[in-house]
Design a protein around this motif. Structure first.
Motif, PDB file in Angstrom:
ATOM      1  N   TYR A 148     -22.247  17.460 -45.791  1.00 19.75           N
ATOM      2  CA  TYR A 148     -23.679  17.206 -45.642  1.00 19.75           C
ATOM      3  C   TYR A 148     -23.912  16.075 -44.643  1.00 19.75           C
ATOM      4  CZ  TYR A 148     -28.537  17.249 -47.273  1.00 19.75           C
ATOM      5  OH  TYR A 148     -29.900  17.367 -47.338  1.00 19.75           O
ATOM      6  N   ARG A 149     -23.103  15.021 -44.778  1.00 18.83           N
ATOM      7  CA  ARG A 149     -23.263  13.856 -43.913  1.00 18.83           C
ATOM      8  C   ARG A 149     -22.718  14.103 -42.507  1.00 18.83           C
ATOM      9  NH1 ARG A 149     -19.430  10.031 -44.002  1.00 18.83           N
ATOM     10  NH2 ARG A 149     -18.916  10.422 -46.195  1.00 18.83           N
ATOM     11  N   TYR A 273     -28.164  13.434 -51.752  1.00 24.52           N
ATOM     12  CA  TYR A 273     -28.822  13.763 -50.499  1.00 24.52           C
ATOM     13  C   TYR A 273     -29.927  14.781 -50.763  1.00 24.52           C
ATOM     14  CZ  TYR A 273     -24.769  11.606 -48.230  1.00 24.52           C
ATOM     15  OH  TYR A 273     -23.802  10.727 -47.826  1.00 24.52           O
TER      16      TYR A 273
END
Length: 295
Positions: A148-149, A273
């Motif tokens: 995701y990051r 997130y």
């Protein structure tokens, strides 16, 4: 992002910046960047799989420390290194630990009803389940928070988080209840398709931002988990019915189970997130992307 990751990213960006930005060569660069980012996101899972594979090939049968206990201690060491080097933040660790607990609870139940079995060696276990099993689930959680990051994931028409949470709860419950009442797996797969049918995922590789239906992304990750599971069962980390007297590939039907498990994982990641939309130009970034993605 840790200093290690910043240094690697800076170095690779300098190397890739000198490559062609147009034509077939540019797409080869994007593919190379994609593979490198995916490999970096998989570092926890790859390390775990390497330990299990190495233990199968080289760990002595007469060692004072049981093989399963050695794998568990190696898993703990990997997790400590991940946090100490800030390859995982403390915030991300919450998701990894929670997924570890969720997975271990399911492992205890599933082994009790005979869905799969572990070797009997070792003392670092709960109700016959070696503690390293929870780290295999944690590896999936680690991959998801890191990907995701690293790819700055954004989404359009992402379903409301409470809807995905209810769906994840139903999926997790079915992993237990289908042993005593109806198996709703196919109903849940249809529900997953319906809930995420309109959701598109945007991800930044190097110069380009690409997109794909999020259901395709879920399926691709499930396939790679299934491949890793085949390596793990060949390494005798655990065995499904039919594998006790000789290894055979894990049933392709397990893809459905892993896809459903992906939904649980994704919901846990949204705790860290929140799903965000692309910016006004359709790219990952600030501005409009700070809002939660809704249809």
């Amino acid at each position: 992002m840790s200093d290690v990751e910043k240094g690697l990213e800076s170095r690779w960006r300098r190397i890739l910046a000198a490559t062609p930005s147009r034509g077939p060569a540019s797409w080869a660069v994007e593919f190379a960047a994609f593979v490198l980012k995916q490999a970096w996101a998989c570092v926890f899972g790859a390390a775990m799989l390497a330990v299990i594979f190495a233990a199968r090939l080289w760990y002595p049968d007469d060692a004072a420390l049981a093989r399963n206990d050695a794998i568990t201690l190696a898993a703990v060491a990997i997790q400590i290194v991940m946090v100490a080097t800030r390859l995982e933040t403390w915030r991300e660790l919450r998701v990894v630990v929670l997924f570890h607990i969720v997975g271990t609870v399911m492992e205890v139940f599933k082994t009790d009803v005979g869905s799969w079995t572990y070797g009997a060696d070792g003392i670092l276990r709960i109700a016959g389940v070696p503690l390293f099993s929870g780290f295999m689930y944690a590896a999936v959680g680690s991959y998801l928070v890191r990907v995701y990051r690293l790819f700055d994931l954004r989404f359009t028409r992402y379903p409301r988080v409470w809807v995905t949470a209810v769906l994840a709860g139903a999926i997790y419950l079915n992993f237990f209840t289908h042993h005593v009442i109806w198996d709703l797996r196919w109903v849940l797969l249809v529900a997953v398709a319906a809930v995420f049918a309109r959701t598109t995922m945007y991800f930044r590789v190097f110069r380009r931002v690409l997109r794909m239906p999020v259901l395709v992304a879920f399926l691709l990750v499930a396939v790679f988990i299934w491949l890793a599971e085949n390596i793990a069962t060949w390494s005798q980390a655990w065995a499904y019915p039919g594998q006790e007297n000789g290894w055979e590939p894990v049933s392709i039907a397990k893809l459905g189970s892993w896809l459903l498990l992906m939904i649980i994982s994704v919901v846990l990641v949204t705790w860290v997130y929140r799903p965000r939309a692309p910016d006004a130009a359709g790219r990952p970034g600030d501005g409009a992307g700070a809002a939660q993605a809704r249809g």
